[in-house]
Structures are given as C-alpha cells and as structure tokens.
Design an enzyme around this catalytic site. Sequence first.
Site, PDB file in Angstrom:
ATOM      1  N   LYS A  56       2.546  -3.350   8.628  1.00  0.00           N
ATOM      2  CA  LYS A  56       3.606  -2.414   8.613  1.00  0.00           C
ATOM      3  C   LYS A  56       4.968  -3.137   9.046  1.00  0.00           C
ATOM      4  O   LYS A  56       5.031  -3.696  10.163  1.00  0.00           O
ATOM      5  CB  LYS A  56       3.359  -1.318   9.543  1.00  0.00           C
ATOM      6  CG  LYS A  56       4.626  -0.372   9.409  1.00  0.00           C
ATOM      7  CD  LYS A  56       4.402   1.283  10.248  1.00  0.00           C
ATOM      8  CE  LYS A  56       3.389   1.823   9.293  1.00  0.00           C
ATOM      9  NZ  LYS A  56       3.308   3.135   9.997  1.00  0.00           N
ATOM     10  N   LEU A 111       0.746  -1.074   0.128  1.00  0.00           N
ATOM     11  CA  LEU A 111      -0.073   0.004  -0.020  1.00  0.00           C
ATOM     12  C   LEU A 111       0.798   1.288  -0.023  1.00  0.00           C
ATOM     13  O   LEU A 111       0.568   2.153  -0.636  1.00  0.00           O
ATOM     14  CB  LEU A 111      -0.996  -0.063   1.282  1.00  0.00           C
ATOM     15  CG  LEU A 111      -1.890  -1.165   1.377  1.00  0.00           C
ATOM     16  CD1 LEU A 111      -2.720  -0.878   2.619  1.00  0.00           C
ATOM     17  CD2 LEU A 111      -2.974  -1.455   0.243  1.00  0.00           C
ATOM     18  N   ALA A 112       1.728   1.133   0.825  1.00  0.00           N
ATOM     19  CA  ALA A 112       2.853   2.455   0.696  1.00  0.00           C
ATOM     20  C   ALA A 112       3.958   1.912   1.430  1.00  0.00           C
ATOM     21  O   ALA A 112       4.596   1.069   1.770  1.00  0.00           O
ATOM     22  CB  ALA A 112       2.017   3.597   1.778  1.00  0.00           C
ATOM     23  N   ASP A 164       3.415  12.732  15.811  1.00  0.00           N
ATOM     24  CA  ASP A 164       3.633  12.599  14.284  1.00  0.00           C
ATOM     25  C   ASP A 164       2.013  12.946  13.724  1.00  0.00           C
ATOM     26  O   ASP A 164       1.692  12.076  12.968  1.00  0.00           O
ATOM     27  CB  ASP A 164       4.020  11.310  13.859  1.00  0.00           C
ATOM     28  CG  ASP A 164       4.436  11.331  12.281  1.00  0.00           C
ATOM     29  OD1 ASP A 164       4.784  12.487  11.830  1.00  0.00           O
ATOM     30  OD2 ASP A 164       4.823  10.363  11.817  1.00  0.00           O
ATOM     31  N   GLY A 184       7.598   4.034   3.142  1.00  0.00           N
ATOM     32  CA  GLY A 184       8.172   5.307   3.899  1.00  0.00           C
ATOM     33  C   GLY A 184       9.695   4.817   4.416  1.00  0.00           C
ATOM     34  O   GLY A 184      10.296   4.058   4.042  1.00  0.00           O
ATOM     35  N   GLY A 185      10.230   5.956   5.060  1.00  0.00           N
ATOM     36  CA  GLY A 185      11.743   5.917   5.536  1.00  0.00           C
ATOM     37  C   GLY A 185      11.914   4.565   6.545  1.00  0.00           C
ATOM     38  O   GLY A 185      12.959   4.356   6.734  1.00  0.00           O
ATOM     39  N   MET A 186      10.826   4.400   7.256  1.00  0.00           N
ATOM     40  CA  MET A 186      10.952   3.302   8.494  1.00  0.00           C
ATOM     41  C   MET A 186      10.386   2.134   8.016  1.00  0.00           C
ATOM     42  O   MET A 186      10.887   1.114   8.410  1.00  0.00           O
ATOM     43  CB  MET A 186      10.262   3.865   9.421  1.00  0.00           C
ATOM     44  CG  MET A 186      10.700   5.144  10.369  1.00  0.00           C
ATOM     45  SD  MET A 186       9.824   5.467  11.840  1.00  0.00           S
ATOM     46  CE  MET A 186       9.997   3.627  12.718  1.00  0.00           C
ATOM     47  N   ALA A 187       9.177   2.045   7.209  1.00  0.00           N
ATOM     48  CA  ALA A 187       8.539   0.534   7.010  1.00  0.00           C
ATOM     49  C   ALA A 187       8.024   0.510   5.555  1.00  0.00           C
ATOM     50  O   ALA A 187       7.594   1.696   5.042  1.00  0.00           O
ATOM     51  CB  ALA A 187       7.507   0.489   7.962  1.00  0.00           C
TER      52      ALA A 187
END
Length: 283
Positions: A53, A27-28, A159, A30-33
């Site tokens: 995640k 789905l997406a 966040d 990012g920088g972490m997961a």
Amino acid sequence: SRSTTSTGAPSQMGKVLGGRYELLKQLAAGGMATVHLGRLLGVGGFERLVAIKIMHAHIAAEPEFVTMFLDEARLAARIRHPNVVPTLDVQESEDGLFLVMEYIEGASLHQIVKATGGLPGALPLPIVLRFMIDALAGLHCAHELVDDDGQPLSLVHRDVTPANILLGADGVARLTDFGVARAESRLSSTRGGQVKGKIPYMPPEQIMSEDLDRRCDIYAAGAVFWEALIGRRLFQADNDGAILQGILAGAPATPRQVDPAVPEAIDRVCMRALARKRAERFA
C-alpha cells in the site's frame, strides 16, 4: 519507454521499492493510497507475494500524518491472529511511505455482496455467520492488545467495512487496514475536524467527534452484518448529510423486517450492535 496505465499515468510495474519489494500489478486505488500486488525478493531466489500500500504523495508529504501513521502501523504490527491480515513492514523510500502486508488471494466482502445483486438472503446465512465470526475474532484480538508491560493499548480499528474484510480462497475471513483510519482521522482533526472515513458505517459518537472506544467497531460490524444479510447498505441516501441524519436517527429497519427468513436471534444480535447509545451495545 515506460508503459502507462489506463489513466495515462506511468505504470510502476516492475519497479522495486526499498531495494526488496517489486511491484507486479495495481490492485486498487483509494483516497489515501494505491494498493499493489508485489513480490518480496530475497537471497538465493527467495520470493513471496505481498500486498503493498503506497500512500499518495500529497498524504505522505504531511509530516503529522507520517508520524501518526508510523505510530499506528507499529501497533498494528503487534497483532498476531489468523483472522487479521499481518502487517509485515513499513518503510519510507524515495517513492514515499508504503506499508507491506500479507497478500490474501480472494475477494473482499464488498465485492462478494455486490456480486449477489443486492437481494436479501442471496448470501446463505451459514456463510454470513462464518465470515462475521472470523472478522469479529480478529477484531477482538486487536481490542485486547496489550503492550510489553501488559497494559491495554486500547486499539480501535475505526474503519470496519465490507471492503476491509477479505475472504480468502482458503475459506478464512480476515480483517485488514488497522491503523490507517486512525492516523487519517487524527490528521483530519488538525485540518478543521472534517468527518473522515466510510460514513455509512460510522456510529453516532464518531459523527459527533466524541472519544471512541471499541464499541465504535462493534457498531460498524453491526452495519456490515446488516448489509451482508440484506444485500444492500443499511443507510443509503443521495448525499452524505442525509446519511448522517439517518445514522443519528437510528436504523430504519431490522434485518428481519426486510427479510422474514432472518432468525429472531440473529436479528437481535445485529440490532444490539447497532444501538445508537454505545452503552446498549455489546461491550
């Protein structure tokens, strides 16, 4: 042979994590997961869609982060509120550390604001107010969280951004990603104190590495509110340094100054949340 993604990396579609979570679709990232749509498998053909995640390998390889993340995930799992995406499970497997959350069919506020084309008032005010009330209700529940002895846990999201407010097809807005930002920020302090997180939504005290309380989230919610009303970010610049300077200087304009259609009362609420001094914000 295994299929590959558009980046050339092997696809994980169909893979089962922890013996019970099947990966269906990415789905997406990012920088972490990386976030996947998954399916919880049970006996007798039971199944349920979930969001999974998976922490990136270089993040999950940090023992300090794993300990912090698990601590924070346990706190997040205590939150029970209709406006918070539930944390269902946290596991470590041969594929690394992963978090399982309820899957929300819909879109993030970030996606919706982007789709409006960045025009002030493109999102009708009643809709903006509805999802802000929902998100704030979930945030307040987290802020009021207590332990088994009734002692405050002092949970701070750290966040609150449009990407972390999910608007479901059922018309309900939900806040997600509790615990992740705090664990990441705590890890960064062991690496020299770099500023981590979504800079345009950070209050001055977070930039200055001061101790944070729930008013950090109030400020971020104010920045989200401003953006939803006007259709663009409150603080924009060519580089992070300029954005940081802008935050420390204070909001360059109120929503009403940009769009006179914004009611005065709404303008006051938004700007009080964005006060540079946290003592001047909502408690």
